[in-house]
Design an enzyme around this catalytic site. Structure first.
Site, PDB file in Angstrom:
ATOM      1  N   HIS A   1       0.831  -1.206   0.000  1.00  0.00           N
ATOM      2  CA  HIS A   1       0.000   0.000   0.000  1.00  0.00           C
ATOM      3  C   HIS A   1       0.866   1.255   0.000  1.00  0.00           C
ATOM      4  O   HIS A   1       1.452   1.613   1.024  1.00  0.00           O
ATOM      5  CB  HIS A   1      -0.913  -0.004   1.234  1.00  0.00           C
ATOM      6  CG  HIS A   1      -1.923   1.093   1.240  1.00  0.00           C
ATOM      7  ND1 HIS A   1      -3.085   0.998   1.958  1.00  0.00           N
ATOM      8  CD2 HIS A   1      -1.971   2.290   0.625  1.00  0.00           C
ATOM      9  CE1 HIS A   1      -3.808   2.100   1.784  1.00  0.00           C
ATOM     10  NE2 HIS A   1      -3.135   2.904   0.978  1.00  0.00           N
TER      11      HIS A   1
ATOM     12  N   HIS B   1       1.486   5.271  -2.352  1.00  0.00           N
ATOM     13  CA  HIS B   1       1.026   6.211  -3.379  1.00  0.00           C
ATOM     14  C   HIS B   1       2.252   6.871  -4.002  1.00  0.00           C
ATOM     15  O   HIS B   1       3.073   7.428  -3.280  1.00  0.00           O
ATOM     16  CB  HIS B   1       0.121   7.280  -2.749  1.00  0.00           C
ATOM     17  CG  HIS B   1      -1.089   6.704  -2.070  1.00  0.00           C
ATOM     18  ND1 HIS B   1      -2.299   6.565  -2.710  1.00  0.00           N
ATOM     19  CD2 HIS B   1      -1.263   6.192  -0.825  1.00  0.00           C
ATOM     20  CE1 HIS B   1      -3.183   6.010  -1.873  1.00  0.00           C
ATOM     21  NE2 HIS B   1      -2.575   5.774  -0.721  1.00  0.00           N
ATOM     22  N   LEU B   2       2.373   6.775  -5.330  1.00  0.00           N
ATOM     23  CA  LEU B   2       3.535   7.376  -5.994  1.00  0.00           C
ATOM     24  C   LEU B   2       3.194   8.672  -6.728  1.00  0.00           C
ATOM     25  O   LEU B   2       4.081   9.369  -7.202  1.00  0.00           O
ATOM     26  CB  LEU B   2       4.184   6.367  -6.951  1.00  0.00           C
ATOM     27  CG  LEU B   2       4.721   5.084  -6.308  1.00  0.00           C
ATOM     28  CD1 LEU B   2       5.492   4.268  -7.339  1.00  0.00           C
ATOM     29  CD2 LEU B   2       5.606   5.350  -5.102  1.00  0.00           C
ATOM     30  N   ARG B   3       1.911   8.989  -6.863  1.00  0.00           N
ATOM     31  CA  ARG B   3       1.437  10.299  -7.351  1.00  0.00           C
ATOM     32  C   ARG B   3       1.608  10.569  -8.837  1.00  0.00           C
ATOM     33  O   ARG B   3       1.085  11.556  -9.335  1.00  0.00           O
ATOM     34  CB  ARG B   3       2.102  11.454  -6.568  1.00  0.00           C
ATOM     35  CG  ARG B   3       1.988  11.365  -5.063  1.00  0.00           C
ATOM     36  CD  ARG B   3       0.563  11.272  -4.597  1.00  0.00           C
ATOM     37  NE  ARG B   3       0.455  11.447  -3.138  1.00  0.00           N
ATOM     38  CZ  ARG B   3      -0.604  11.078  -2.452  1.00  0.00           C
ATOM     39  NH1 ARG B   3      -1.642  10.505  -3.052  1.00  0.00           N
ATOM     40  NH2 ARG B   3      -0.657  11.272  -1.147  1.00  0.00           N
TER      41      ARG B   3
ATOM     42  N   ASP C   1       1.473   2.796   3.629  1.00  0.00           N
ATOM     43  CA  ASP C   1       0.550   3.841   3.183  1.00  0.00           C
ATOM     44  C   ASP C   1       1.332   5.143   2.928  1.00  0.00           C
ATOM     45  O   ASP C   1       0.893   6.241   3.285  1.00  0.00           O
ATOM     46  CB  ASP C   1      -0.603   4.081   4.167  1.00  0.00           C
ATOM     47  CG  ASP C   1      -1.750   4.873   3.515  1.00  0.00           C
ATOM     48  OD1 ASP C   1      -1.656   5.172   2.309  1.00  0.00           O
ATOM     49  OD2 ASP C   1      -2.718   5.212   4.219  1.00  0.00           O
TER      50      ASP C   1
ATOM     51  N   HIS D   1      -5.094  -0.083   5.952  1.00  0.00           N
ATOM     52  CA  HIS D   1      -4.831   0.862   7.051  1.00  0.00           C
ATOM     53  C   HIS D   1      -5.844   0.850   8.212  1.00  0.00           C
ATOM     54  O   HIS D   1      -6.496   1.851   8.498  1.00  0.00           O
ATOM     55  CB  HIS D   1      -4.647   2.288   6.532  1.00  0.00           C
ATOM     56  CG  HIS D   1      -5.671   2.771   5.535  1.00  0.00           C
ATOM     57  ND1 HIS D   1      -7.016   2.705   5.749  1.00  0.00           N
ATOM     58  CD2 HIS D   1      -5.512   3.331   4.311  1.00  0.00           C
ATOM     59  CE1 HIS D   1      -7.641   3.215   4.707  1.00  0.00           C
ATOM     60  NE2 HIS D   1      -6.750   3.591   3.823  1.00  0.00           N
TER      61      HIS D   1
ATOM     62  N   HIS E   1       3.117  14.349  -0.008  1.00  0.00           N
ATOM     63  CA  HIS E   1       2.644  15.650  -0.487  1.00  0.00           C
ATOM     64  C   HIS E   1       3.836  16.584  -0.472  1.00  0.00           C
ATOM     65  O   HIS E   1       4.861  16.274   0.139  1.00  0.00           O
ATOM     66  CB  HIS E   1       1.541  16.188   0.432  1.00  0.00           C
ATOM     67  CG  HIS E   1       0.310  15.333   0.430  1.00  0.00           C
ATOM     68  ND1 HIS E   1      -0.576  15.298  -0.618  1.00  0.00           N
ATOM     69  CD2 HIS E   1      -0.160  14.441   1.339  1.00  0.00           C
ATOM     70  CE1 HIS E   1      -1.558  14.447  -0.355  1.00  0.00           C
ATOM     71  NE2 HIS E   1      -1.330  13.902   0.829  1.00  0.00           N
TER      72      HIS E   1
END
Ligand SMILES: [Zn+2]
Length: 424
Positions: free
Chosen positions: A59, A61-63, A304, A231, A308
């Protein structure tokens, strides 16, 4: 190449002991104590270190595409390798979303050109994460999707979820659920509790998560489906999943390092570094998460990783986005808060970082140390003390609630198909 003198922990066969590992052309060819070096063989001395299967993050996030200022596939992969990961499973909530063949192919080709990490994308369950129209499951699986999730958003239409679950399971894949009741979560900033009351921020109650889990468990039960909860953050969620497993439901669950190390009390200063979804909960929840990890209710530790920009995370807490940079601190947090604190065995924690996620996702060349398989390994110094320094992260998200904290234990080498990256 010969990895010499390390202590191997291999959860697949429950092995823990001193052994050498021979690697040829990226494949493990021999595992035995005191292997004699061959002529011209490169020797890597790992005496005093722990050698485990490479970490598998199911899990993150690579954006990219869409939010490259927060992270790109390249920087995300570099951060993952720097945290000891040999395989990652990025979520689909990019822009465009990974709900179609061409975006999926784009991310896979980007990963191939920028890094050699095991790259197993999770595709959206529904077109545009809108919860209405199923993606083309078989086409995406053929291209390389590993599982399906609308993570970032829940699938709220239970009729739809039930049909999607049956269909995706029939293709031998799973749905990973971001369990959240949006009517309860709406407008919330931090956990609903004494801190939210005290500092006057709108809370996200714990039942936002557990209510969704309870409802989804009934759906899973009705079709005898295989289903994974992402999560997990609350005590009640752990209780529900524990009971479901006892009853034989084919469910698995993960939590992330911030849920067994931090609490809502850390948010008293309105610091958006700690802002994450689900939110940091109470001490009681944190202890229940640790108990769930201990008794096997929670199978997996996932990062997770949700980067940002620093600029965004420095905004006032109401406006700042939710998410924590996770790859480069996860092992330190897990070893410090679970192993060195005496709460879980090292073997159990390693299993939750390696073999458990690889098994849930059916990834055969990850999560194990086995002859004939790819040499995807992590070398750990269990006792090295270090201070997290977010300014040195490989991730673009160089801000973290763990910045400046002292940890014990860190990854020293990530070995992907026999190729070594030194860390630290
Ligand atoms: Zn999520």
């Amino acid at each position: 190449m010969l990895l010499k003198g390390g202590k191997i922990i291999n959860p697949e066969d429950n092995f823990e002991g001193l052994s050498d590992i021979r690697i040829k052309n990226g494949i493990i060819t021999e595992i035995a104590p005191d292997l004699i070096p061959e002529k011209d063989e490169e020797i890597i001395n790992v005496t005093g270190k722990i050698v485990t299967p490479g970490f598998v993050d199911m899990h993150c996030h690579l954006r990219e595409p869409g939010f490259n200022a927060k992270e790109t596939i390249k920087t995300g992969i570099a951060a993952a390798i720097n945290g000891g990961y040999t395989a990652i499973c990025p979520m689909a909530n990019t822009n465009p979303q990974v709900d179609n063949a061409s975006t999926l192919m784009y991310t896979i080709s980007k990963a191939r050109e920028t890094g050699e990490i095991g790259f197993y994308p999770i595709c959206a369950v529904t077109k545009g994460l809108q919860g209405e129209k199923l993606v083309n499951v078989s086409e995406l699986l053929d291209i390389g999707a590993i599982a399906f999730s609308d993570d970032g958003k829940p699938v709220e239409n239970m009729h739809f979820l039930r049909e999607a679950l049956k269909y995706i399971n029939s293709h031998n894949s799973i749905i990973i659920s971001h369990s959240e009741d949006s009517s309860l979560a709406e407008g919330g900033v931090i956990n609903e509790g004494k801190v939210s009351t005290r500092i006057g921020l709108k809370g996200i109650p714990a039942i936002t998560e557990s209510l969704a889990i309870a409802r989804e468990l009934e759906v899973v039960r009705s079709v005898n489906g295989r289903y994974h909860f992402a999560h997990v953050s609350t005590k009640r969620s752990v209780e529900l999943i524990r009971q479901a497993k006892k009853e034989g439901l084919k469910v698995t669950a993960e939590t992330a390092p911030h849920y067994f190390s931090l609490t809502e009390d850390d948010m008293i200063d309105y610091d958006a570094k700690y802002k994450v979804n689900p939110p940091l909960r109470t001490k009681e929840d944190k202890e229940a998460i640790i108990e769930g990890l201990k008794d096997g209710t929670i199978d997996v530790i996932a990062t997770d990783h949700a980067p940002h920009t620093v600029h965004e995370k420095l905004m006032p807490i109401q406006n700042a986005p939710m998410g924590i940079s996770g790859f480069e601190t996860s092992l330190g947090v897990a070893l410090t808060y679970l192993v060195h604190s005496g709460k879980l065995s090292l073997k159990d924690v390693i299993k939750k970082l390696t073999f458990a996620p690889a098994t849930i996702l059916n990834i055969s060349d990850q999560g194990k140390i086995k002859t004939g398989h790819e040499a995807n390994l992590t070398v750990i110094d269990l006792n090295e003390e270090w201070i997290a320094d977010a300014s040195k992260f490989k991730s673009k998200c160089r801000i973290s609630p763990f910045d400046g904290m002292r940890f014990k234990g860190r990854a020293k080498m990530t070995i992907i198909k026999g190729k070594i990256t030194e860390i630290g």
